[in-house]
Design an enzyme around this catalytic site. Structure first.
Site, PDB file in Angstrom:
ATOM      1  N   ASP A 176       0.813  -1.215   0.000  1.00  0.00           N
ATOM      2  CA  ASP A 176       0.000   0.000   0.000  1.00  0.00           C
ATOM      3  C   ASP A 176       0.852   1.273   0.000  1.00  0.00           C
ATOM      4  O   ASP A 176       1.816   1.385   0.761  1.00  0.00           O
ATOM      5  CB  ASP A 176      -0.914  -0.023   1.226  1.00  0.00           C
ATOM      6  CG  ASP A 176      -1.932   1.099   1.225  1.00  0.00           C
ATOM      7  OD1 ASP A 176      -2.259   1.589   0.134  1.00  0.00           O
ATOM      8  OD2 ASP A 176      -2.382   1.499   2.311  1.00  0.00           O
ATOM      9  N   GLU A 284      -2.998  -0.497  -8.650  1.00  0.00           N
ATOM     10  CA  GLU A 284      -3.804   0.666  -8.286  1.00  0.00           C
ATOM     11  C   GLU A 284      -2.881   1.888  -8.291  1.00  0.00           C
ATOM     12  O   GLU A 284      -1.736   1.808  -7.830  1.00  0.00           O
ATOM     13  CB  GLU A 284      -4.430   0.499  -6.899  1.00  0.00           C
ATOM     14  CG  GLU A 284      -5.118   1.762  -6.393  1.00  0.00           C
ATOM     15  CD  GLU A 284      -6.102   1.522  -5.268  1.00  0.00           C
ATOM     16  OE1 GLU A 284      -7.035   0.728  -5.477  1.00  0.00           O
ATOM     17  OE2 GLU A 284      -5.926   2.108  -4.182  1.00  0.00           O
TER      18      GLU A 284
END
Length: 519
Positions: A176, A284
């Site tokens: 992340d 992403e």
């Protein structure tokens, strides 16, 4: 517990033929039981400690790094093993669903960053049957540094929760908010199946402050071929996205989009070809941790330029209008959010990916809108830090003195985390520590300002030491371990609020909170 008793357990499990309701050993955690031919595997909770128990053919049992071993006869050996990375790799050789997988093809995915390593079991129980793909191993480099954890630890603890809960329908692990190539590589090597590229360092927010004349001069200083290409492609063009949604580019839209975001497009292309494509990872791109909101024109430009380079991310996270501050609800005009979200979703649908919502924790007022506008395209929602706040709720309930100490430290050292987060809480709008007592200590977690203070200070609170000893950490985890059931209950209630609204099982924040109010 003796290994002989575990041998009896394994034989009883095998004989039960799938009905484990009357097992004699209550320390056997039933959801974890797996039977493969004549081999038996489960997690034991004996003495408040989790261990892997394996009853397997002796010629393969050597895969496990055992603490205790006993030959059981008939070619079988029993092993009791710790929940380590090596033993997780061994169990994953037998049960492939223990490994994280791609979320490609799933319309609804939800990030559940577990900063403490003990929330995933409760989340998995909640997500069974919900039709939402969970991303369990999700921690940013910043969060790893602030909690003294590693990416490998995060992925491994999530994988053990998967096995322990018998969650066979798939899960993902997210590297992340990685920014640098070495951070991406670290996440890949640790087993992450998804990369969230934080493009902040390549997004030039300072461009938004330029006057029209300065903006025009800077744009026209680019190479002539770039100026021509961008003007020919976008200037005064309107792009029809269907269902009444469209994006129009003025001169300012073109110049700002190029100068703010094109560098990030090129960086995304580099990361894609260097890491994403060779490792078949979910991609992403995060545009949310920036100063200025991502306009529909900005978003379309970014997506179209990626498309021209043959890149379709799995999800993209714009910075939506309004404030998505940590640990509290959305701040802003919901009507405008709805108008713009509809266009952001139309852009994502047009280019073949889904919108991602950061920071999703506690943004309960926007989720009815997300549900209402969902046309089957789907979404990704990312939550993380408020799991920590549910842990602090356990502390407030069962050790209010510790909670008061931790709040006092957080209140008096808040300046330490100001560089890391954008939030409005400060000493002036939050209760002074001396005003907190046993009767109002729980209010620290319902009032937005002290809630943000406690939230943003999690790393400092967990790692603060005096005389080479942790001041809060050991007591904190002791209370949490002693009251894991209470923590699980708080976690389930908290995340249920989010997904009930996202799935339309409740219509408003007040309705969903009343639904899960403790009876």
């Amino acid at each position: 517990m003796s290994t002989s008793k575990y041998i009896d357990d394994a034989r009883e499990i095998f004989a039960a033929n799938g009905d484990y309701s009357n097992l004699s050993d209550k320390d056997v955690y039933v959801p974890s039981i797996q039977v493969d031919r004549t081999n038996v595997y489960f997690i034991s909770h004996a003495n408040n400690e989790k261990k892997l128990v394996v009853f397997e053919n002796g010629n393969t049992i050597g895969d496990f790094d055992a603490e205790e071993t006993e030959v059981a006869g008939a070619g079988k050996t029993l092993v009791v093993a710790p929940l380590t990375k090596a033993n997780n790799d061994a169990i994953a050789k037998r049960f492939q669903w223990v490994k994280p997988i791609s979320r490609h093809g799933y319309k609804y995915t939800f990030g559940l960053g577990d900063r403490l390593g003990n929330a995933s079991n409760a989340h998995l129980r909640l997500f069974k049957g919900r039709g939402i793909f969970p991303i369990l191993g999700q921690q940013s480099i910043r969060e790893l540094l602030l909690t003294d954890r590693t990416e490998l630890d995060v992925v491994t603890s999530a994988a053990w929760a998967i096995f322990e809960e018998g969650y066979t329908t798939g899960w993902g692990a997210d590297g992340d908010h990685v920014k640098e190539p070495y951070e991406v590589e670290y996440a890949v090597e640790s087993g992450c199946t998804m990369i969230t590229l934080d493009a902040t360092k390549k997004i030039h927010n300072e461009i938004a402050d330029l006057s029209d004349e300065e903006l025009d001069a800077k744009f026209n200083a680019l190479d002539d071929d770039y100026v021509k290409y961008f003007n020919d492609t976008y200037l005064d063009k309107t792009f029809d996205l269907g269902d009444g949604a469209e994006v129009h580019f003025t001169k300012k839209d073109v110049e700002q989009s190029v100068l703010i975001f094109f560098d990030a497009v090129l960086y995304g292309e580099f990361i894609y070809h260097r890491f994403i494509e060779p490792n078949n990872l979910d991609f992403e791109i995060s545009m949310d941790e920036t100063i200025v909101p991502t306009t529909p024109a900005n978003h379309y430009f970014f997506a179209n330029e990626l498309h021209e380079k043959g890149i379709t991310p799995e999800t993209l996270a714009p910075k939506f209008y309004g404030e998505f501050q940590k640990a509290i609800d959305y701040i802003g005009d919901l009507d405008r959010f709805e108008r713009e979200y509809k266009i952001h979703q139309a852009i994502s649908k047009h280019f073949g990916y889904r919108v991602s919502i950061h920071s999703g924790s506690d943004k309960l007022s926007v989720y009815p809108i997300v549900h209402k506008l969902d046309d089957g395209t789907g979404w990704h929602v990312k939550t993380a830090g408020t799991n920590w706040l549910e842990a602090m709720r356990v502390i407030a309930k069962h050790d209010p003195e510790l909670m008061k100490e931790m709040y006092s430290y957080a209140y008096n050292h808040l300046q330490d985390v100001k560089p890391f987060y954008v939030f409005t809480a400060d000493k002036d709008n939050s209760p002074k520590p001396e005003t907190i007592n046993d009767s109002n200590v729980m209010s620290l977690l319902s009032d937005d300002n002290p809630r943000q203070i406690i939230h943003t200070m999690y790393g400092n609170l967990l790692t603060y030491q005096e005389s080479f000893r942790y001041v809060f950490r050991d007591r904190f985890f002791k209370v949490l371990t002693d009251h894991q059931d209470q923590y699980d209950d708080y976690l389930n209630r908290h995340i249920s609020e989010h997904i009930d609204l996202l799935q339309g099982k409740a219509a408003s924040r007040d309705e969903v909170r009343a639904k899960y109010e403790p009876k």
